[in-house]
Design a protein around this motif. Structure first.
Motif, PDB file in Angstrom:
ATOM      1  N   SER A  33       1.124   7.058  -7.937  1.00  0.00           N
ATOM      2  CA  SER A  33       2.438   7.688  -7.828  1.00  0.00           C
ATOM      3  C   SER A  33       3.390   7.032  -8.810  1.00  0.00           C
ATOM      4  N   SER A  94      -2.656   3.638  -4.297  1.00  0.00           N
ATOM      5  CA  SER A  94      -3.011   3.521  -2.886  1.00  0.00           C
ATOM      6  C   SER A  94      -4.413   4.077  -2.651  1.00  0.00           C
ATOM      7  N   GLY A 102      -2.215   2.970   4.212  1.00  0.00           N
ATOM      8  CA  GLY A 102      -0.884   3.552   4.243  1.00  0.00           C
ATOM      9  C   GLY A 102       0.070   3.054   3.185  1.00  0.00           C
ATOM     10  N   GLU A 103       0.007   1.749   2.860  1.00  0.00           N
ATOM     11  CA  GLU A 103       1.029   1.244   1.953  1.00  0.00           C
ATOM     12  C   GLU A 103       0.670   1.521   0.491  1.00  0.00           C
ATOM     13  N   LEU A 104       1.719   1.538  -0.314  1.00  0.00           N
ATOM     14  CA  LEU A 104       1.573   1.641  -1.758  1.00  0.00           C
ATOM     15  C   LEU A 104       1.655   0.248  -2.356  1.00  0.00           C
ATOM     16  N   PHE A 105       0.933   0.070  -3.442  1.00  0.00           N
ATOM     17  CA  PHE A 105       0.969  -1.199  -4.175  1.00  0.00           C
ATOM     18  C   PHE A 105       1.595  -0.911  -5.532  1.00  0.00           C
ATOM     19  N   PHE A 106       2.695  -1.603  -5.799  1.00  0.00           N
ATOM     20  CA  PHE A 106       3.482  -1.314  -6.992  1.00  0.00           C
ATOM     21  C   PHE A 106       3.169  -2.258  -8.137  1.00  0.00           C
ATOM     22  N   GLY A 107       3.310  -1.716  -9.351  1.00  0.00           N
ATOM     23  CA  GLY A 107       3.272  -2.543 -10.543  1.00  0.00           C
ATOM     24  C   GLY A 107       4.634  -3.154 -10.813  1.00  0.00           C
TER      25      GLY A 107
ATOM     26  N   PHE B  34       7.959   1.778   6.269  1.00  0.00           N
ATOM     27  CA  PHE B  34       7.608   0.629   5.434  1.00  0.00           C
ATOM     28  C   PHE B  34       8.860  -0.164   5.062  1.00  0.00           C
ATOM     29  N   TYR B  36       9.827  -2.872   1.882  1.00  0.00           N
ATOM     30  CA  TYR B  36       9.446  -3.511   0.626  1.00  0.00           C
ATOM     31  C   TYR B  36      10.568  -4.435   0.182  1.00  0.00           C
ATOM     32  N   LEU B  44       8.048  -3.705  -6.623  1.00  0.00           N
ATOM     33  CA  LEU B  44       8.241  -3.816  -5.174  1.00  0.00           C
ATOM     34  C   LEU B  44       7.037  -4.500  -4.537  1.00  0.00           C
ATOM     35  N   LYS B  49       4.560  -2.591   7.714  1.00  0.00           N
ATOM     36  CA  LYS B  49       4.545  -1.153   7.964  1.00  0.00           C
ATOM     37  C   LYS B  49       4.390  -0.887   9.450  1.00  0.00           C
ATOM     38  N   ARG B  94       7.378   7.913   5.196  1.00  0.00           N
ATOM     39  CA  ARG B  94       6.455   8.921   4.694  1.00  0.00           C
ATOM     40  C   ARG B  94       5.967   9.717   5.886  1.00  0.00           C
TER      41      ARG B  94
END
Lengths: 115, 114
Positions: A33, A94, A102-107, B34, B36, B44, B49, B94
């Motif tokens: 994303s 993700s 469920g969680e997103l991992f960001f750059g 969530f 962050y 982030l 969560k 979400r």
């Protein structure tokens, strides 16, 4: 395990130019994303790619586009740059499906400055 | 439509005191919630969560959050703040559709003073 890698980290462009940003997700993550972060608008969702297909899109003009390759790496492109496109562009990956947590991992983001 | 509100732009706390960063949400169906954290010029980092189950969720760095369905809130808490906790905190929601689309709040700057 390597995290999400974004390149370049910083770039400066002038109005009217175009830019391509790259994102390599965490190994095994098939969803990527993109988000735009600005002081005024906060974090806004651009689009999501899964298995080389765009499956979600935010409210951005057609100048913003993206794609995903078979190895899950993703690129986003902004054409005809405007001053207002100056922002931090964040990519996140993700897991999807049965192993999803469920969680997103960001750059770390790509900071674009448009002059 | 989904939405998230963080009513405070900034929260100031003395080191050692408890901290709370507020978040309320609006979503149809069951929410995925969530928190962050973002340090200057960084991406982030995921803190915690709520998907289902116990309303009190524990996360990284001693943070926890309480899901309150009746008040549609998901406040972030820590019993004893550290100066190093100073950062920008984002709440996000979400819908339970297993996508990468998160709706973020505007963020709350936490300032912990020695």
């Amino acid at each position: 395990k390597a995290g999400v890698t974004q390149t370049p980290r910083y770039l400066i462009k002038t109005r009217g130019q175009q830019v391509t940003l790259s994102c390599s997700p965490i190994s095994g993550h098939r969803s990527v994303s993109w988000y735009q972060q600005t002081p005024g608008q906060g974090l806004q969702f651009l689009f999501e790619y899964f298995s080389e297909t765009q499956r979600n899109k935010g409210n951005f003009p057609g100048r913003f586009s993206g794609r995903q390759f078979s190895n899950s790496r993703s690129e986003m492109n902004v054409s005809t740059l405007e001053l207002g496109d100056s922002a931090l562009y964040l990519c996140a990956s993700s897991l999807v499906g049965g192993q999803a947590t469920g969680e997103l991992f960001f750059g770390e983001g790509s900071r674009l400055t448009v002059l | 439509a989904q939405s998230v509100a963080q009513p405070e732009d900034q929260v100031n706390v003395a080191e050692g005191n408890p901290l709370t960063v507020k978040c309320t949400y609006s979503v149809s169906g069951n929410p995925y919630l969530f928190w962050y954290v973002q340090y200057p010029n960084r991406g982030l980092q995921f803190l915690l969560k709520y998907i289902t189950g116990d309303n009190l969720v524990k996360g990284s760095y001693g943070f926890e959050a309480e899901f309150n369905k009746s008040q549609t809130s998901f406040h972030l808490k820590k019993p004893s703040a550290l100066v190093s906790d100073s950062a920008l905190y984002f709440c996000a929601v979400r819908e339970a559709d297993n996508t990468g689309k998160l709706i973020f709040g505007q963020g709350t700057t936490l300032q912990v003073k020695p």
